[in-house]
Every structure is written in structure tokens, then in C-alpha cells.
Design a protein around this motif. Structure first.
Motif, PDB file in Angstrom:
ATOM      1  N   THR A   8       0.831  -1.190   0.000  1.00 55.41           N
ATOM      2  CA  THR A   8       0.000   0.000   0.000  1.00 55.41           C
ATOM      3  C   THR A   8       0.873   1.250   0.000  1.00 55.41           C
ATOM      4  OG1 THR A   8      -0.163  -0.084   2.419  1.00 55.41           O
ATOM      5  CG2 THR A   8      -1.927  -1.125   1.144  1.00 55.41           C
ATOM      6  N   THR A   9       0.376   2.295  -0.630  1.00 51.26           N
ATOM      7  CA  THR A   9       1.139   3.526  -0.767  1.00 51.26           C
ATOM      8  C   THR A   9       0.170   4.668  -1.050  1.00 51.26           C
ATOM      9  OG1 THR A   9       3.016   4.554  -1.927  1.00 51.26           O
ATOM     10  CG2 THR A   9       1.507   3.218  -3.253  1.00 51.26           C
ATOM     11  N   ALA A  10       0.680   5.819  -1.391  1.00 45.68           N
ATOM     12  CA  ALA A  10      -0.120   6.948  -1.854  1.00 45.68           C
ATOM     13  C   ALA A  10       0.600   7.544  -3.054  1.00 45.68           C
ATOM     14  CB  ALA A  10      -0.304   7.987  -0.759  1.00 45.68           C
ATOM     15  N   VAL A  11      -0.169   7.991  -4.031  1.00 46.59           N
ATOM     16  CA  VAL A  11       0.418   8.540  -5.250  1.00 46.59           C
ATOM     17  C   VAL A  11      -0.280   9.832  -5.633  1.00 46.59           C
ATOM     18  CG1 VAL A  11       1.110   6.272  -6.136  1.00 46.59           C
ATOM     19  CG2 VAL A  11      -1.146   7.199  -6.723  1.00 46.59           C
ATOM     20  N   ASN A  12       0.388  10.602  -6.486  1.00 44.93           N
ATOM     21  CA  ASN A  12      -0.194  11.819  -7.042  1.00 44.93           C
ATOM     22  C   ASN A  12      -0.763  11.521  -8.427  1.00 44.93           C
ATOM     23  OD1 ASN A  12       0.671  13.615  -4.864  1.00 44.93           O
ATOM     24  ND2 ASN A  12       2.740  13.268  -5.631  1.00 44.93           N
ATOM     25  N   GLY A  67      -7.112  18.352 -15.000  1.00 43.64           N
ATOM     26  CA  GLY A  67      -5.759  18.842 -14.830  1.00 43.64           C
ATOM     27  C   GLY A  67      -5.384  19.132 -13.390  1.00 43.64           C
ATOM     28  N   GLU A  68      -6.266  18.785 -12.456  1.00 41.39           N
ATOM     29  CA  GLU A  68      -5.994  19.007 -11.045  1.00 41.39           C
ATOM     30  C   GLU A  68      -5.220  17.842 -10.456  1.00 41.39           C
ATOM     31  OE1 GLU A  68      -6.699  21.740  -9.260  1.00 41.39           O
ATOM     32  OE2 GLU A  68      -7.458  22.665 -11.101  1.00 41.39           O
ATOM     33  N   GLY A  69      -4.308  18.155  -9.545  1.00 43.72           N
ATOM     34  CA  GLY A  69      -3.544  17.116  -8.881  1.00 43.72           C
ATOM     35  C   GLY A  69      -4.295  16.547  -7.695  1.00 43.72           C
ATOM     36  N   LEU A  70      -4.245  15.214  -7.528  1.00 42.22           N
ATOM     37  CA  LEU A  70      -4.907  14.535  -6.426  1.00 42.22           C
ATOM     38  C   LEU A  70      -3.896  13.664  -5.695  1.00 42.22           C
ATOM     39  CD1 LEU A  70      -7.870  13.038  -8.490  1.00 42.22           C
ATOM     40  CD2 LEU A  70      -7.933  15.180  -7.203  1.00 42.22           C
ATOM     41  N   ARG A  71      -4.089  13.506  -4.414  1.00 42.94           N
ATOM     42  CA  ARG A  71      -3.308  12.553  -3.632  1.00 42.94           C
ATOM     43  C   ARG A  71      -4.254  11.422  -3.265  1.00 42.94           C
ATOM     44  NH1 ARG A  71       1.997  11.234  -3.224  1.00 42.94           N
ATOM     45  NH2 ARG A  71       2.574  10.527  -1.119  1.00 42.94           N
ATOM     46  N   VAL A  72      -4.007  10.217  -3.761  1.00 39.60           N
ATOM     47  CA  VAL A  72      -4.950   9.120  -3.547  1.00 39.60           C
ATOM     48  C   VAL A  72      -4.255   7.901  -2.963  1.00 39.60           C
ATOM     49  CG1 VAL A  72      -6.381   9.924  -5.471  1.00 39.60           C
ATOM     50  CG2 VAL A  72      -4.687   8.134  -5.861  1.00 39.60           C
ATOM     51  N   GLY A  80       9.660  -1.314 -16.078  1.00 33.52           N
ATOM     52  CA  GLY A  80       9.603  -0.834 -17.450  1.00 33.52           C
ATOM     53  C   GLY A  80       8.377  -1.313 -18.192  1.00 33.52           C
ATOM     54  N   LEU A  81       7.728  -2.369 -17.674  1.00 32.02           N
ATOM     55  CA  LEU A  81       6.507  -2.898 -18.291  1.00 32.02           C
ATOM     56  C   LEU A  81       5.301  -2.728 -17.359  1.00 32.02           C
ATOM     57  CD1 LEU A  81       7.951  -6.237 -19.735  1.00 32.02           C
ATOM     58  CD2 LEU A  81       7.616  -4.075 -20.942  1.00 32.02           C
ATOM     59  N   ASP A  82       5.483  -1.889 -16.366  1.00 31.53           N
ATOM     60  CA  ASP A  82       4.503  -1.767 -15.290  1.00 31.53           C
ATOM     61  C   ASP A  82       3.636  -0.517 -15.357  1.00 31.53           C
ATOM     62  OD1 ASP A  82       6.832  -0.284 -14.862  1.00 31.53           O
ATOM     63  OD2 ASP A  82       6.508  -0.209 -12.705  1.00 31.53           O
ATOM     64  N   ARG A  83       3.646   0.195 -16.444  1.00 28.38           N
ATOM     65  CA  ARG A  83       2.918   1.468 -16.513  1.00 28.38           C
ATOM     66  C   ARG A  83       1.457   1.251 -16.913  1.00 28.38           C
ATOM     67  NH1 ARG A  83       6.899   5.494 -16.556  1.00 28.38           N
ATOM     68  NH2 ARG A  83       8.385   4.798 -14.967  1.00 28.38           N
ATOM     69  N   GLU A  84       0.758   0.484 -16.088  1.00 27.44           N
ATOM     70  CA  GLU A  84      -0.666   0.253 -16.261  1.00 27.44           C
ATOM     71  C   GLU A  84      -1.368   0.601 -14.949  1.00 27.44           C
ATOM     72  OE1 GLU A  84      -0.789  -3.319 -19.556  1.00 27.44           O
ATOM     73  OE2 GLU A  84      -1.149  -3.835 -17.451  1.00 27.44           O
ATOM     74  N   ASP A 140       2.313  10.187 -10.396  1.00 25.74           N
ATOM     75  CA  ASP A 140       3.657  10.521  -9.902  1.00 25.74           C
ATOM     76  C   ASP A 140       4.572  10.996 -11.029  1.00 25.74           C
ATOM     77  OD1 ASP A 140       3.064  10.045  -7.263  1.00 25.74           O
ATOM     78  OD2 ASP A 140       3.903   8.029  -7.220  1.00 25.74           O
ATOM     79  N   GLY A 141       4.015  11.765 -11.947  1.00 20.81           N
ATOM     80  CA  GLY A 141       4.806  12.359 -13.019  1.00 20.81           C
ATOM     81  C   GLY A 141       5.071  11.445 -14.194  1.00 20.81           C
ATOM     82  N   HIS A 142       4.521  10.231 -14.180  1.00 19.49           N
ATOM     83  CA  HIS A 142       4.731   9.280 -15.274  1.00 19.49           C
ATOM     84  C   HIS A 142       3.411   8.974 -15.964  1.00 19.49           C
ATOM     85  CE1 HIS A 142       8.866   8.560 -13.991  1.00 19.49           C
ATOM     86  NE2 HIS A 142       8.419   8.375 -12.762  1.00 19.49           N
ATOM     87  N   THR A 143       3.490   8.557 -17.212  1.00 20.76           N
ATOM     88  CA  THR A 143       2.308   8.212 -17.991  1.00 20.76           C
ATOM     89  C   THR A 143       1.951   6.739 -17.792  1.00 20.76           C
ATOM     90  OG1 THR A 143       2.831   9.868 -19.679  1.00 20.76           O
ATOM     91  CG2 THR A 143       1.337   8.099 -20.317  1.00 20.76           C
ATOM     92  N   TYR A 144       0.708   6.489 -17.415  1.00 19.81           N
ATOM     93  CA  TYR A 144       0.201   5.140 -17.221  1.00 19.81           C
ATOM     94  C   TYR A 144      -1.011   4.916 -18.108  1.00 19.81           C
ATOM     95  CZ  TYR A 144       2.975   4.126 -13.012  1.00 19.81           C
ATOM     96  OH  TYR A 144       3.994   3.874 -12.119  1.00 19.81           O
TER      97      TYR A 144
END
Length: 207
Positions: free
Chosen positions: A18-22, A28-33, A64-68, A94-98
């Protein structure tokens, strides 16, 4: 990994963190979830599948194959307008494209009461081989004909062997098997009553 290699009573075993991400929403609004990084078989072990789209592919746990990403129904409706075309498109985490591959059914939040997002748990070789680097939880399903008491005894034997083999890291580590109702309370207990939880690294650890 030690449990996967030595256990004989579980039909399947999933791992999560478990974690939290942006997240950047549709406006276009940032969320912390609240988010959970999961092994590819997480949903099959939980016994729940996306209402829209699919689960994670078997190789999604490779760096590298986990951006889903799979979104909760609440996050999808509240911050992405319930757009069914979101599946197959991308969002920023977190600044990356998923790529969004699925939307979960309403009411599914496992393993966190307010979980909003699931992404693959992609461990490096160093992390996979580490015996103390990560805080992980695991859950599994018993094979037919076996009991929780049998699993608990087997896990006890596994943890005893590991304490002998790795005294520097495992000297106080004990694996135990808990039923889902014992681990979860309130509304979640009934939802996950068929899931058997096994103590993994740290979080479900009984020392």
C-alpha cells in the motif's frame, strides 16, 4: 518468495504494497490518492475483476513494463467523469504516464477501505532478493481439501527453517495464516470472507 517456493497448500498467492500517489485528473488538477502496488495475480486471488477493461498482464511486474493502472469506480466517476473511453487512454501518476486498463466494480477497495487505484508491483532484482528492504502483505486461496490450521502449521515450519538459514534477518520472523474476517473488520469482512491471508514481510508479521 520463500512462501511461494516452499508452500504446498495454497492454490495461489498474491502480494501487495500500500502507498499513496499523485494523480492528475481529467480537469488537470492534482490529487493525492490511496493506491496499492500489486502482483499481476492480485485480482484473481481476490476473486474480483474489472467492470470495464481487464486486469494486469502476467509480465506487468517487470520494471519498465509496469505502466498500467486500474481505477476504482469512485475515482473514475468523481475525477474522470465516468468516461468509459478512459480505458485505453493514459493518465499521469507521480509524473509518469500510465495506461488505464480497467475500472473496478463499485464498492471494491481491497485491501484499503478507501483504495482508489491499483498499479503493478514491479520489483527490481535487488528488491526481489532482499529479505528486509520492503514492507509487503500477501493473501492467498487454499487448495481444495486443506484447512487454515494446516496452512498455519506449514507456514510455521517455513518460518522456522528461514530463521535457521537467515539468522541475521529472520531471527524474529514468524509467518502465520489468518482468515480474512480476522484481518478485516466491518463491511470488508464479509466481502473478503473467502480470501485466506498469509503473513508475509512485516505488515502481517507475528513476532
Amino acid at each position: 518468495e520463500s512462501i511461494r517456493r516452499q508452500d504446498s497448500l495454497l492454490a495461489d498467492l498474491a502480494t501487495w504494497q500500500t502507498t499513496a500517489v499523485n494523480v492528475v485528473d481529467a480537469g488537470g488538477e492534482g490529487l493525492r490518492v490511496d493506491a496499492t502496488r500489486v502482483s499481476p495475480n492480485f485480482l484473481s486471488v481476490a476473486g474480483v475483476w474489472p467492470a470495464i477493461g481487464r486486469g494486469f498482464l502476467a509480465y506487468s511486474d517487470q520494471p519498465g513494463l509496469d505502466r498500467e493502472a486500474i481505477l476504482s469506480d469512485t475515482l473514475w466517476r468523481t475525477h474522470f467523469g465516468g468516461d468509459p473511453n478512459l480505458v485505453g487512454n493514459t493518465i499521469r501518476i507521480d509524473g509518469h504516464t500510465y495506461s488505464v486498463v480497467g475500472i473496478m466494480p463499485a464498492g471494491f477497495y481491497f485491501p484499503r477501505p478507501q483504495g482508489q487505484l491499483w498499479i503493478p508491483l514491479a520489483l527490481t532484482t535487488e528488491e526481489r532478493n532482499s529479505r528486509g528492504l520492503l514492507m509487503l502483505e500477501s493473501g492467498g486461496r487454499l487448495s481444495a481439501g486443506h484447512t487454515l490450521a494446516q496452512l498455519d502449521a506449514e507456514l510455521g515450519g517455513i518460518s522456522a527453517r528461514l530463521r535457521r538459514e537467515y539468522p541475521d534477518t529472520d531471527s524474529h520472523r514468524v509467518f502465520r495464516a489468518w482468515s480474512a474476517p480476522r484481518f478485516f473488520t466491518g463491511a470488508l469482512a464479509d466481502v473478503y470472507a473467502s480470501l485466506v491471508l498469509g503473513a508475509a514481510l512485516f505488515v502481517l508479521l507475528i513476532a
